[in-house]
Design an enzyme around this catalytic site. Structure first.
Site, PDB file in Angstrom:
ATOM      1  N   ARG A 164       0.988  28.616  66.354  1.00  0.00           N
ATOM      2  CA  ARG A 164       1.382  27.203  66.307  1.00  0.00           C
ATOM      3  C   ARG A 164       0.394  26.305  67.054  1.00  0.00           C
ATOM      4  NH1 ARG A 164       5.079  25.636  69.734  1.00  0.00           N
ATOM      5  NH2 ARG A 164       6.250  27.341  69.472  1.00  0.00           N
ATOM      6  N   TYR A 213       3.211   2.910  52.089  1.00  0.00           N
ATOM      7  CA  TYR A 213       3.807   3.832  51.300  1.00  0.00           C
ATOM      8  C   TYR A 213       5.440   3.933  51.705  1.00  0.00           C
ATOM      9  CZ  TYR A 213       5.420   8.646  50.325  1.00  0.00           C
ATOM     10  OH  TYR A 213       5.822   9.581  49.940  1.00  0.00           O
ATOM     11  N   ASP A 218      -3.631   3.875  58.576  1.00  0.00           N
ATOM     12  CA  ASP A 218      -3.698   4.908  57.534  1.00  0.00           C
ATOM     13  C   ASP A 218      -4.687   4.503  56.658  1.00  0.00           C
ATOM     14  OD1 ASP A 218      -3.091   6.327  55.401  1.00  0.00           O
ATOM     15  OD2 ASP A 218      -0.946   6.099  55.546  1.00  0.00           O
ATOM     16  N   LYS A 254      -3.959  13.613  49.704  1.00  0.00           N
ATOM     17  CA  LYS A 254      -4.768  12.745  48.722  1.00  0.00           C
ATOM     18  C   LYS A 254      -6.317  13.198  48.509  1.00  0.00           C
ATOM     19  CE  LYS A 254      -0.646  11.190  49.032  1.00  0.00           C
ATOM     20  NZ  LYS A 254       0.398  11.667  48.449  1.00  0.00           N
TER      21      LYS A 254
HETATM   22  C1  LIG Z   1      -0.769   6.074  52.118  1.00  0.00           C
HETATM   23  C2  LIG Z   1       0.098   7.116  52.250  1.00  0.00           C
HETATM   24  N1  LIG Z   1       0.146   7.459  53.655  1.00  0.00           N
HETATM   25  C3  LIG Z   1       0.984   8.459  53.641  1.00  0.00           C
HETATM   26  C4  LIG Z   1       1.603   9.488  52.855  1.00  0.00           C
HETATM   27  C5  LIG Z   1       2.510  10.572  53.197  1.00  0.00           C
HETATM   28  O1  LIG Z   1       1.763  11.576  52.950  1.00  0.00           O
HETATM   29  P1  LIG Z   1       2.240  13.118  52.402  1.00  0.00           P
HETATM   30  O2  LIG Z   1       2.824  13.002  51.200  1.00  0.00           O
HETATM   31  O3  LIG Z   1       0.940  14.009  52.560  1.00  0.00           O
HETATM   32  O4  LIG Z   1       3.310  13.371  53.565  1.00  0.00           O
HETATM   33  C6  LIG Z   1       1.565   8.932  51.470  1.00  0.00           C
HETATM   34  C7  LIG Z   1       2.107   9.750  50.407  1.00  0.00           C
HETATM   35  O5  LIG Z   1       1.872   9.141  49.291  1.00  0.00           O
HETATM   36  C8  LIG Z   1       0.468   7.853  51.267  1.00  0.00           C
HETATM   37  O6  LIG Z   1       0.368   7.430  49.903  1.00  0.00           O
END
Ligand SMILES: Cc1ncc(COP(=O)(O)O)c(C=O)c1O
Length: 380
Positions: free
Chosen positions: A47, A99, A171, A196
């Site tokens: 971990r 998101y 992000d 993604k």
């Molecule tokens: C811009 C963005 N940030 C974070 C996330 C969250 O990521 P995860 O689905 O890998 O937890 C997403 C998920 O769609 C996203 O589109």
């Protein structure tokens, strides 16, 4: 210094020492044999540290022009780790458009722990200045945003954060490190949903945080080990393999999306096309300033839920599904899917209407994608 494509293939991935294996092995272990009692070896428990994960962390840190990278079991786990830098009584300013899952975590989980949030439109950074309070500790945004494709000026955002002694977190999922590097503009921490574009094949869930600041790095690493939402070695291996082709995939996503957006921009049935690569995008100049490409995400306004349904069900190459960034094209209806956890009034304010459809343009043959979209539009 070597460049992006070379780094994507080599950094953190030197041939393995025992056998010379060119591919980083999947170290599928939970623990490591120790030589002696009290020896404090580098590898003690998986971990805390795993060589496959370490390779990925080094690789992603280099691609974002950072010094420290930490990987997590999902993008949300990475976001949770970034937000562990605030505590009860602190105030966070977040972009109003983001998101739905990030908004859900902020508004339904973290706000129960005494952290307060202001959500502001970060296209205009005066809104951020105005929202600052003596307790503001962290400023969080996506650029481009999911799903409206709005941009935030990264250099200006980092200047405001520094002036007010706040941690800036961006992000960068939609751009990937190939098209945008927020740390270069002075941002403190970059977030990725590795699920993604980094993963790129719709077959792995993962997340990452990258920084150049050793004190944030130490706190994130401590949190990563304490909270324990780490990715398994096999997922790290899949991501290492995927990132090697990130540059060529992103170029292909970008080229396909640019052609589709250009076609859609003049289509009489559409009420709006949101893609930062279009000269008609209100922030196209900013896009050219801080991004090296415009990515594969397009949001289109089709007019109504019924039209969106007919469009999506007529498609044969685009698959209806949540997520984005894979080689295969996906179509998503934010209101009923990715952004369902945002209150309807708030969604309406943001422009996330019943007729908004989000396209994640893949790397299939462009002619097939165009035929497919025309098939969808004909069905409206
Ligand atoms: C811009 C963005 N940030 C974070 C996330 C969250 O990521 P995860 O689905 O890998 O937890 C997403 C998920 O769609 C996203 O589109």
């Amino acid at each position: 210094m070597t460049r992006f494509r070379t780094n994507a293939i080599h950094i953190g991935q030197e041939p393995e020492q025992v056998t010379g294996s060119v591919a980083v092995p999947v170290f599928q272990t939970s623990t490591y044999a120790q030589q002696e009692l009290g020896g404090h070896p580098q590898f003690d428990y998986a971990r805390t540290i795993n060589p496959t994960r370490l390779a990925l962390e080094k690789n992603l840190a280099a691609l974002e022009n950072g010094k420290f990278g930490y990987c997590f079991a999902s993008g949300m786990a990475a976001i949770t780790a970034a937000l562990s830098l605030v505590k009860s009584g602190d105030h966070v300013i977040a972009g109003s458009d983001m998101y739905g899952g990030s908004y859900r975590y902020f508004s339904k989980i973290l706000s129960n722990y005494g952290v307060t949030f202001s959500y502001v439109d970060m296209r205009n950074l005066d809104n951020v200045e105005q929202a600052i309070t003596p307790n503001t500790k962290l400023i969080y945004c996506e650029t481009p945003t999911n799903p409206m494709m709005n941009l935030t000026d990264l250099a200006e955002l980092s200047a405001i954060a520094k002036k007010h002694h706040c941690i800036s977190v961006v992000d960068n999922t939609f751009m990937s490190p190939y098209f945008q590097n927020p740390l270069d503009f002075g941002i403190d921490i970059v977030v990725h949903s590795a699920t993604k574009y980094l993963g790129g094949h719709s077959d792995v869930i993962g997340g990452a945080l990258i920084t150049i600041d050793s004190s944030y790095a130490e706190r994130i690493k401590f949190y990563q080990n304490s909270a324990g939402a780490v990715p398994g070695p096999w997922d790290c291996w899949l991501l290492l393999r995927s990132v090697k082709t990130l540059a060529i995939r992103m170029d292909a996503h970008n080229a396909n999306a640019m052609k589709i957006a250009t076609m859609l921009a003049i289509h009489p049935k559409l009420k709006g096309v949101h893609y930062p690569g279009l000269p008609s995008h209100p922030q196209h100049t900013l896009a050219k300033k801080q991004m090296r490409g415009f990515g594969g995400m397009i949001a289109i306004e089709i007019g109504s839920l019924d039209a969106a349904k007919r469009f999506a069900s007529a498609l044969r190459v685009f698959t209806l599904g949540e997520s984005l960034g894979g080689v295969e094209s996906l179509v998503c209806h934010p209101v009923t899917m990715t952004h369902g956890s945002i209150e309807p009034a708030r969604r309406a304010e943001l422009g996330i209407t019943d007729g908004l459809v989000r396209l994640s343009v893949g790397i299939e043959d462009i002619e097939d994608l165009i035929d497919d979209i025309n098939r969808g539009l004909d069905a409206i």
